[in-house]
Design a protein around this motif. Structure first.
Motif, PDB file in Angstrom:
ATOM      1  N   MET A  83      -6.940   7.529   5.756  1.00  0.00           N
ATOM      2  CA  MET A  83      -5.616   7.862   5.204  1.00  0.00           C
ATOM      3  C   MET A  83      -4.930   7.527   4.501  1.00  0.00           C
ATOM      4  N   THR A  84      -4.269   8.148   3.266  1.00  0.00           N
ATOM      5  CA  THR A  84      -3.363   7.482   2.189  1.00  0.00           C
ATOM      6  C   THR A  84      -1.717   8.434   2.770  1.00  0.00           C
ATOM      7  N   PRO A  85      -1.479   6.543   3.045  1.00  0.00           N
ATOM      8  CA  PRO A  85       0.128   6.454   4.389  1.00  0.00           C
ATOM      9  C   PRO A  85       0.762   7.555   2.744  1.00  0.00           C
ATOM     10  N   THR A  86       2.048   8.131   3.126  1.00  0.00           N
ATOM     11  CA  THR A  86       3.259   9.011   2.417  1.00  0.00           C
ATOM     12  C   THR A  86       4.012   8.555   2.150  1.00  0.00           C
ATOM     13  N   THR A  87       4.868   8.869   0.804  1.00  0.00           N
ATOM     14  CA  THR A  87       5.515   7.948   1.046  1.00  0.00           C
ATOM     15  C   THR A  87       7.168   7.259   2.082  1.00  0.00           C
ATOM     16  N   ASP A  88       7.134   8.663   3.129  1.00  0.00           N
ATOM     17  CA  ASP A  88       8.281   8.212   3.730  1.00  0.00           C
ATOM     18  C   ASP A  88       7.386   7.087   4.616  1.00  0.00           C
ATOM     19  N   ASP A  89       6.189   7.211   5.122  1.00  0.00           N
ATOM     20  CA  ASP A  89       5.501   5.667   5.764  1.00  0.00           C
ATOM     21  C   ASP A  89       6.272   4.631   5.073  1.00  0.00           C
ATOM     22  N   ILE A  90       5.086   4.511   4.621  1.00  0.00           N
ATOM     23  CA  ILE A  90       5.604   3.669   3.262  1.00  0.00           C
ATOM     24  C   ILE A  90       6.786   2.416   3.136  1.00  0.00           C
ATOM     25  N   VAL A  91       7.721   3.513   2.865  1.00  0.00           N
ATOM     26  CA  VAL A  91       9.503   3.355   3.070  1.00  0.00           C
ATOM     27  C   VAL A  91      10.018   2.744   4.281  1.00  0.00           C
ATOM     28  N   LYS A  92      10.075   3.690   5.745  1.00  0.00           N
ATOM     29  CA  LYS A  92       9.641   3.044   7.093  1.00  0.00           C
ATOM     30  C   LYS A  92       9.074   1.745   6.723  1.00  0.00           C
ATOM     31  N   ARG A  93       7.792   1.600   6.510  1.00  0.00           N
ATOM     32  CA  ARG A  93       7.321  -0.038   6.530  1.00  0.00           C
ATOM     33  C   ARG A  93       7.748  -1.410   6.103  1.00  0.00           C
ATOM     34  N   PHE A  94       8.447  -1.053   4.156  1.00  0.00           N
ATOM     35  CA  PHE A  94       9.711  -1.597   3.847  1.00  0.00           C
ATOM     36  C   PHE A  94      10.054  -1.384   4.438  1.00  0.00           C
ATOM     37  N   ALA A  95      11.677  -1.078   5.219  1.00  0.00           N
ATOM     38  CA  ALA A  95      12.687  -1.165   5.996  1.00  0.00           C
ATOM     39  C   ALA A  95      11.927  -2.276   7.315  1.00  0.00           C
ATOM     40  N   GLU A 105      18.919  -0.415   4.873  1.00  0.00           N
ATOM     41  CA  GLU A 105      19.159   0.636   4.447  1.00  0.00           C
ATOM     42  C   GLU A 105      19.847   1.143   2.748  1.00  0.00           C
ATOM     43  N   SER A 106      20.171  -0.328   1.990  1.00  0.00           N
ATOM     44  CA  SER A 106      20.439   0.207   0.955  1.00  0.00           C
ATOM     45  C   SER A 106      19.266  -0.077  -0.486  1.00  0.00           C
ATOM     46  N   TYR A 107      18.287  -1.405   0.061  1.00  0.00           N
ATOM     47  CA  TYR A 107      16.655  -1.147  -0.824  1.00  0.00           C
ATOM     48  C   TYR A 107      16.445   0.145  -0.402  1.00  0.00           C
ATOM     49  N   CYS A 108      16.024   0.809   1.183  1.00  0.00           N
ATOM     50  CA  CYS A 108      15.297   1.932   1.195  1.00  0.00           C
ATOM     51  C   CYS A 108      15.467   3.088   0.720  1.00  0.00           C
ATOM     52  N   ARG A 109      17.140   3.282   0.597  1.00  0.00           N
ATOM     53  CA  ARG A 109      17.541   4.453  -0.874  1.00  0.00           C
ATOM     54  C   ARG A 109      17.537   4.198  -1.230  1.00  0.00           C
ATOM     55  N   ASP A 110      17.322   3.271  -2.439  1.00  0.00           N
ATOM     56  CA  ASP A 110      16.888   2.579  -3.182  1.00  0.00           C
ATOM     57  C   ASP A 110      15.509   3.048  -3.852  1.00  0.00           C
ATOM     58  N   ALA A 111      14.251   2.792  -2.871  1.00  0.00           N
ATOM     59  CA  ALA A 111      12.996   2.805  -3.268  1.00  0.00           C
ATOM     60  C   ALA A 111      12.996   4.151  -2.926  1.00  0.00           C
ATOM     61  N   THR A 112      13.700   4.732  -3.006  1.00  0.00           N
ATOM     62  CA  THR A 112      13.201   6.053  -1.827  1.00  0.00           C
ATOM     63  C   THR A 112      13.750   6.771  -3.738  1.00  0.00           C
ATOM     64  N   GLU A 113      14.726   7.117  -3.954  1.00  0.00           N
ATOM     65  CA  GLU A 113      15.278   7.319  -5.447  1.00  0.00           C
ATOM     66  C   GLU A 113      14.861   6.812  -6.242  1.00  0.00           C
ATOM     67  N   PHE A 114      13.579   6.041  -6.524  1.00  0.00           N
ATOM     68  CA  PHE A 114      12.977   5.175  -7.550  1.00  0.00           C
ATOM     69  C   PHE A 114      11.589   6.613  -7.444  1.00  0.00           C
ATOM     70  N   LEU A 115      11.430   6.714  -6.139  1.00  0.00           N
ATOM     71  CA  LEU A 115       9.805   7.326  -5.685  1.00  0.00           C
ATOM     72  C   LEU A 115      10.273   8.438  -6.017  1.00  0.00           C
ATOM     73  N   ARG A 116      11.673   9.379  -5.593  1.00  0.00           N
ATOM     74  CA  ARG A 116      11.336  10.884  -6.643  1.00  0.00           C
ATOM     75  C   ARG A 116      11.526  10.850  -7.898  1.00  0.00           C
ATOM     76  N   TYR A 117      11.926  10.177  -8.205  1.00  0.00           N
ATOM     77  CA  TYR A 117      12.219  10.007  -9.668  1.00  0.00           C
ATOM     78  C   TYR A 117      10.905   9.870  -9.705  1.00  0.00           C
ATOM     79  N   LEU A 118       9.842   9.191  -9.657  1.00  0.00           N
ATOM     80  CA  LEU A 118       8.856   9.150  -9.975  1.00  0.00           C
ATOM     81  C   LEU A 118       7.667  10.849 -10.088  1.00  0.00           C
ATOM     82  N   ASP A 119       8.293  11.258  -8.639  1.00  0.00           N
ATOM     83  CA  ASP A 119       7.583  12.493  -8.387  1.00  0.00           C
ATOM     84  C   ASP A 119       8.030  13.360  -9.674  1.00  0.00           C
TER      85      ASP A 119
END
Length: 298
Positions: free
Chosen positions: A1-13, A27-41
């Motif tokens: 099963m392919t992990p979701t972006t939320d799962d990946i960011v949680k593992r990153f945290a 908190e800051s790094y995870c927010r940056d990662a989420t913002e970049f993933l949304r940009y890609l999306d």
């Protein structure tokens, strides 16, 4: 099963926490990662298709969105680089496409400073009449004369402050943990706050007392009647906003107060090595800029 972006960011945290990174950094790094993933999306681009040019385009996007905030852009790029290193470590991608990329240059120019004497004038107009006012005075002294960082101040516990007569010491927690000696005036302010805290503490039920281990409490409500057991970042920002409005200090924030502390310690005759140890610094950085500016002005 392919992990979701939320799962990946949680593992990153989780990975960052295992490396003992500060909560604010996680908190800051995870927010940056989420913002970049949304940009890609937005471009329907999968993580594995990301190339160095993608980050350059994102950086350009940020520069337009955050005009005149180059250091903010740089910080986000650092967070995203850390995220992609984690992805490579986790075998989500073969290797990070960003490691060979140079970071945007940091703007190390000193911020518009708080003018000399402004903090002293504010303190002269402040009077410890209750728990909140005593807290505000103690916090302002720690920020302006000892250069305590926001996250360090928030994490202080009651056991970290020790005083005997007019001498006080403070254990500053975190990655750059250290014990520092406090000035007589700061020690006095801390003891006044400690006295008010103890009187308030004794009014609480035992169950509530057991929750309290943090040094600085927070206040909520229009009249500040609700006391919370721990200072928050939002609470600290609002405290400084209140002080700025009250004493006409438009550029008061924790970073500028740290610069104010460096100036204060230089005036007191401290050398660069002493200041670095007191502030938990590993390089001269802004201390050297303050020293150079003082040399030019003399």
């Amino acid at each position: 099963m392919t992990p979701t972006t939320d799962d990946i960011v949680k593992r990153f945290a989780e990975n960052l926490r295992m490396k003992d990174r500060q909560a604010a950094t996680v908190e800051s790094y995870c927010r940056d990662a989420t913002e970049f993933l949304r940009y890609l999306d937005g471009f329907k681009m999968p993580i594995k298709s990301v190339e160095p040019e993608t980050l350059l385009a994102f950086r350009e996007h940020l520069s337009h969105a955050e005009k005149d905030k180059e250091n903010s852009v740089r910080r986000k790029i650092i967070g995203i680089r850390q995220f992609f290193r984690f992805l490579a470590l986790e075998k989500v991608i073969s290797d990070s496409p960003f490691d060979s990329m140079p970071l945007p240059e940091r703007d190390d120019q000193l911020l518009k400073p708080i003018l000399a004497g402004q903090i002293e004038n504010a303190l002269n107009g402040m009077h410890a009449q209750n728990l909140k006012s005593a807290r505000d005075i103690a916090i302002l002294r720690l920020l302006a004369f000892d250069g305590i960082k926001a996250h360090e101040l928030i994490e202080l516990q009651t056991k970290d402050f020790i005083s005997a007569k007019d001498k006080g010491s403070l254990f500053v927690p975190g990655v750059k943990s250290r014990s520092i000696q406090l000035a007589t005036e700061t020690t006095a302010a801390m003891k006044v706050y400690q006295d008010y805290f103890q009187k308030w503490f004794e009014t609480l039920k035992p169950a509530r007392q057991s929750e309290l281990r943090w040094l600085f409490v927070s206040f909520k409500g229009k009249d500040g009647s609700l006391v919370l057991p721990k200072m928050t970042r939002h609470g600290l920002k609002f405290l400084l906003y209140e002080l700025g409005e009250r004493f006409k200090i438009p550029n008061i924030n924790t970073e500028n107060l740290r610069h104010y502390a460096i100036e204060h310690l230089l005036i007191e005759g401290w050398d660069a090595e002493q200041i670095m140890a007191h502030l938990g610094l590993r390089r001269l950085g802004n201390i050297a800029k303050h020293m150079a500016r003082r040399k030019q002005d003399s």
